[in-house]
Design a protein around this motif. Structure first.
Motif, short mmCIF file in Angstrom:
data_model
loop_
_atom_site.label_atom_id
_atom_site.label_comp_id
_atom_site.label_asym_id
_atom_site.label_seq_id
_atom_site.Cartn_x
_atom_site.Cartn_y
_atom_site.Cartn_z
N ARG A 10 0.76 -1.30 0.02
CA ARG A 10 0.11 -0.10 0.06
C ARG A 10 0.71 1.20 0.01
NH1 ARG A 10 -3.26 -2.70 4.91
NH2 ARG A 10 -4.73 -4.02 3.44
N THR A 11 1.87 1.24 -0.75
CA THR A 11 3.01 2.31 -0.58
C THR A 11 2.49 3.66 -1.28
OG1 THR A 11 4.13 1.19 -2.32
CG2 THR A 11 4.91 1.14 -0.16
N LEU A 12 1.77 3.32 -2.22
CA LEU A 12 1.12 4.40 -3.15
C LEU A 12 0.24 5.37 -2.25
CD1 LEU A 12 1.41 5.77 -5.77
CD2 LEU A 12 -0.84 4.45 -6.79
N ASP A 13 -0.62 4.70 -1.39
CA ASP A 13 -1.47 5.29 -0.46
C ASP A 13 -0.51 6.23 0.54
OD1 ASP A 13 -3.54 4.15 -1.35
OD2 ASP A 13 -3.54 2.72 0.02
N VAL A 14 0.65 5.58 1.00
CA VAL A 14 1.55 6.37 1.88
C VAL A 14 2.28 7.56 1.03
CG1 VAL A 14 3.41 6.29 3.41
CG2 VAL A 14 2.16 4.14 3.16
N TYR A 15 2.44 7.29 -0.20
CA TYR A 15 2.97 8.39 -0.81
C TYR A 15 2.05 9.49 -1.09
CZ TYR A 15 6.09 10.90 -4.35
OH TYR A 15 6.75 11.64 -4.92
N PHE A 16 0.93 9.29 -1.52
CA PHE A 16 0.16 10.20 -1.72
C PHE A 16 -0.58 11.09 -0.63
CE2 PHE A 16 -4.17 11.85 -2.31
CZ PHE A 16 -4.32 12.56 -3.63
N TRP A 17 -0.57 10.52 0.49
CA TRP A 17 -1.18 11.09 1.67
C TRP A 17 -0.32 11.56 2.67
CZ3 TRP A 17 -5.79 12.80 1.23
CH2 TRP A 17 -6.85 11.92 0.59
N HIS A 18 1.04 11.27 2.68
CA HIS A 18 1.90 11.53 3.91
C HIS A 18 2.29 12.89 3.97
CE1 HIS A 18 5.21 11.82 0.58
NE2 HIS A 18 5.65 12.49 1.60
N TRP A 19 2.26 13.73 2.84
CA TRP A 19 2.78 15.31 3.25
C TRP A 19 1.37 15.90 3.49
CZ3 TRP A 19 7.00 16.74 4.77
CH2 TRP A 19 7.23 18.18 4.72
N PRO A 20 0.24 15.70 2.83
CA PRO A 20 -0.89 16.35 3.26
C PRO A 20 -1.08 16.17 5.09
CG PRO A 20 -1.46 15.41 1.17
CD PRO A 20 -0.03 14.95 1.53
N LEU A 21 -0.86 14.87 5.34
CA LEU A 21 -1.08 14.43 6.86
C LEU A 21 -0.10 15.23 7.51
CD1 LEU A 21 -2.38 12.93 9.01
CD2 LEU A 21 -0.89 10.92 8.64
N PHE A 22 1.26 15.31 7.12
CA PHE A 22 2.23 15.90 8.11
C PHE A 22 1.62 17.49 8.17
CE2 PHE A 22 6.14 18.67 8.27
CZ PHE A 22 6.72 18.18 9.21
N LEU A 23 1.34 18.23 6.90
CA LEU A 23 0.83 19.47 7.14
C LEU A 23 -0.29 19.84 7.95
CD1 LEU A 23 0.99 20.56 3.34
CD2 LEU A 23 2.42 20.88 5.03
N VAL A 24 -1.20 18.81 8.03
CA VAL A 24 -2.33 18.90 9.16
C VAL A 24 -1.81 18.77 10.43
CG1 VAL A 24 -4.38 17.60 10.07
CG2 VAL A 24 -4.10 17.96 7.41
N LEU A 25 -0.69 17.69 10.68
CA LEU A 25 -0.35 17.62 12.07
C LEU A 25 0.32 18.75 12.49
CD1 LEU A 25 0.88 13.88 11.80
CD2 LEU A 25 -1.18 14.69 13.01
N ASP A 26 1.28 19.54 11.44
CA ASP A 26 1.96 20.73 12.09
C ASP A 26 1.01 21.78 12.10
OD1 ASP A 26 4.74 21.91 12.32
OD2 ASP A 26 4.03 22.92 10.58
N HIS A 27 -0.17 21.80 11.42
CA HIS A 27 -0.75 22.81 11.80
C HIS A 27 -1.58 22.97 13.18
CE1 HIS A 27 -3.67 26.05 10.86
NE2 HIS A 27 -4.69 25.59 11.10
N PHE A 28 -2.13 21.86 13.52
CA PHE A 28 -2.65 21.77 14.80
C PHE A 28 -1.70 21.32 15.93
CE2 PHE A 28 -5.88 20.96 11.91
CZ PHE A 28 -6.93 21.65 12.28
N LEU A 29 -0.54 20.56 15.69
CA LEU A 29 0.14 20.08 16.91
C LEU A 29 1.71 20.80 16.78
CD1 LEU A 29 -0.66 16.46 16.68
CD2 LEU A 29 -1.59 18.34 18.11
N HIS A 30 2.01 21.59 15.60
CA HIS A 30 3.15 22.21 15.43
C HIS A 30 4.38 21.20 15.58
CE1 HIS A 30 1.00 25.86 15.51
NE2 HIS A 30 0.58 25.67 16.76
N ILE A 31 4.33 20.13 15.01
CA ILE A 31 5.46 19.26 15.21
C ILE A 31 6.80 19.53 14.79
CG2 ILE A 31 3.73 17.10 14.96
CD1 ILE A 31 4.46 16.73 12.34
N LYS A 32 6.80 20.33 13.86
CA LYS A 32 8.20 20.87 13.64
C LYS A 32 8.87 21.34 14.85
CE LYS A 32 6.79 23.37 9.93
NZ LYS A 32 6.71 24.33 8.72
N GLY A 33 8.21 22.02 15.65
CA GLY A 33 8.83 22.70 16.94
C GLY A 33 9.62 21.53 17.62
N LEU A 34 9.17 20.34 17.57
CA LEU A 34 10.03 19.07 18.29
C LEU A 34 11.40 19.22 17.94
CD1 LEU A 34 7.49 16.49 17.66
CD2 LEU A 34 7.95 17.56 19.71
N TRP A 35 11.94 19.53 16.73
CA TRP A 35 13.39 19.71 16.36
C TRP A 35 14.34 20.47 17.33
CZ3 TRP A 35 15.44 15.88 13.50
CH2 TRP A 35 16.86 16.45 13.31
#
Length: 356
Positions: A263-288
């Motif tokens: 199911r790697t095509l699903d991961v490729y398609f959705w991974h960056w939209p999901l990352f953008l959503v997570l970062d918008h609400f949880l600010h995950i980039k700040g963990l770095w």
């Protein structure tokens, strides 16, 4: 469709390898934004980009089929355009929409559609000669500063040798070769570990090759005097490290992992939209910025994204609908219907092995 299963058994090597590779893809995208300020990210980026796309494209070529060419092109082009529009909407204000240019994640969909057509047209020609010709051409294309993201032309030229080389190899024979030559596992492990060691300890020497591994850039001023040799050297690294990974990857069904590898095509398609959503609400980039612990947690996020997006079900629904629509025909005679049913059975075996 990409088929890697006979009626008797499935070759789990490719499922397992693809799950590892798609996780590397997600990691590469997640750490790239910090590569300008972090040597760790630079090392990870260099290591991951040296093999993840070349090996993915090799596997895609390995299971290339000359059937339903137009339907495949419609499918990948549709998925690529949908992802391009989705990312533009989600990143409005930060990204410019250019219809004929693509520098971001959707490039793969467009390039694979081109590869399918080109490889079909070359089906009756000497592919070994064309492979050599393409490698030579790709080694010199970087001197042309005008070739870049327009129609993904640079990546299409640079990465095609990996796809084409896959069409020349029997996936069953590769598995047999691994079984016959057990000693080669030691050599493969040494190669893989050595390259990882060099990426982290000799970063200043090798990081100048970064833009060559991405495939989308012409030669920079530093590499212009010996750009063709540098490209050839990158090809050699990608080929050797990719081969080492193929050898090291187990060819047996691994619970959960092997299924996720379909199911790697699903991961490729959705991974960056999901990352953008997570970062918008949880600010995950700040963990770095939270020291070593924050960095470790941040690097675990790509793995979690890969796992979550590999569960199928509702996540797979949009791409399945696009696939069905791409393969639909207005009218089918009995012979065409039988061929479609046979192809659908094979697709059931390969699932998303359609070039990702």
């Amino acid at each position: 469709m990409i088929i890697h299963e006979s009626k008797k058994h499935r070759i789990y090597l490719w499922d397992n390898l693809k799950f590892f590779l798609i996780t590397m893809v997600v990691i590469g995208h997640c750490i790239d934004m910090f590569s300008g300020e972090s040597r760790i990210c630079q090392s990870i980026f260099l290591f991951v980009y040296s093999f993840h796309m070349p090996l993915f494209l090799f596997i895609s070529g390995l299971f290339h089929s000359d059937k339903n060419i137009l339907s495949k092109c419609i499918y990948f082009f549709s998925v690529g355009m949908l992802l391009k529009i989705l990312l533009f909407v989600m990143q409005q204000g930060t990204e410019e929409f250019q219809l004929l240019y693509e520098s971001g994640i959707p490039w793969y969909m467009f390039v694979i559609a081109v590869y399918i057509v080109i490889t079909y047209l070359l089906r009756n020609h000497n592919k070994k000669y064309i492979l050599i010709l393409n490698i030579v051409f790709a080694c010199f294309v970087g001197y042309d500063q005008s070739i870049g993201d327009f129609l993904c032309l640079s990546k299409a030229i640079v990465f095609y040798p990996f796809y084409l080389s896959g069409t020349l190899i029997d996936p069953e024979r590769m598995v047999s070769f691994k079984k016959r030559h057990r000693w080669i596992y030691i050599l493969a492990a040494a190669v893989f570990l050595l390259w990882g060691f060099l990426c982290f300890t000799r970063l200043d020497l090798f990081y100048r090759l970064r833009h060559l591994f991405t495939g989308r850039n012409p030669f920079n001023l530093e590499l212009v005097p010996h750009g063709a040799l540098a490209r050839a050297f990158c090809y050699m690294i990608s080929a050797v490290v990719s081969l080492a990974l193929i050898i090291l990857c187990p060819n047996k069904k691994i619970p959960v992992i092997s299924k996720m590898g379909t199911r790697t095509l699903d991961v490729y398609f959705w991974h960056w939209p999901l990352f953008l959503v997570l970062d918008h609400f949880l600010h995950i980039k700040g963990l770095w910025s939270y020291g070593r612990t924050g960095k470790i947690i941040y690097l675990m996020i790509p793995l979690m994204i890969s796992i979550v997006l590999s569960i199928g079900g509702p996540i797979s629904y949009p791409l399945k609908k696009i696939r069905n629509a791409s393969y639909d025909k207005i009218k089918e005679n009995p012979h065409e219907r039988k061929e479609k049913e046979e192809e659908n059975v094979k697709q059931g075996f390969a699932n998303s092995h359609d070039q990702y």
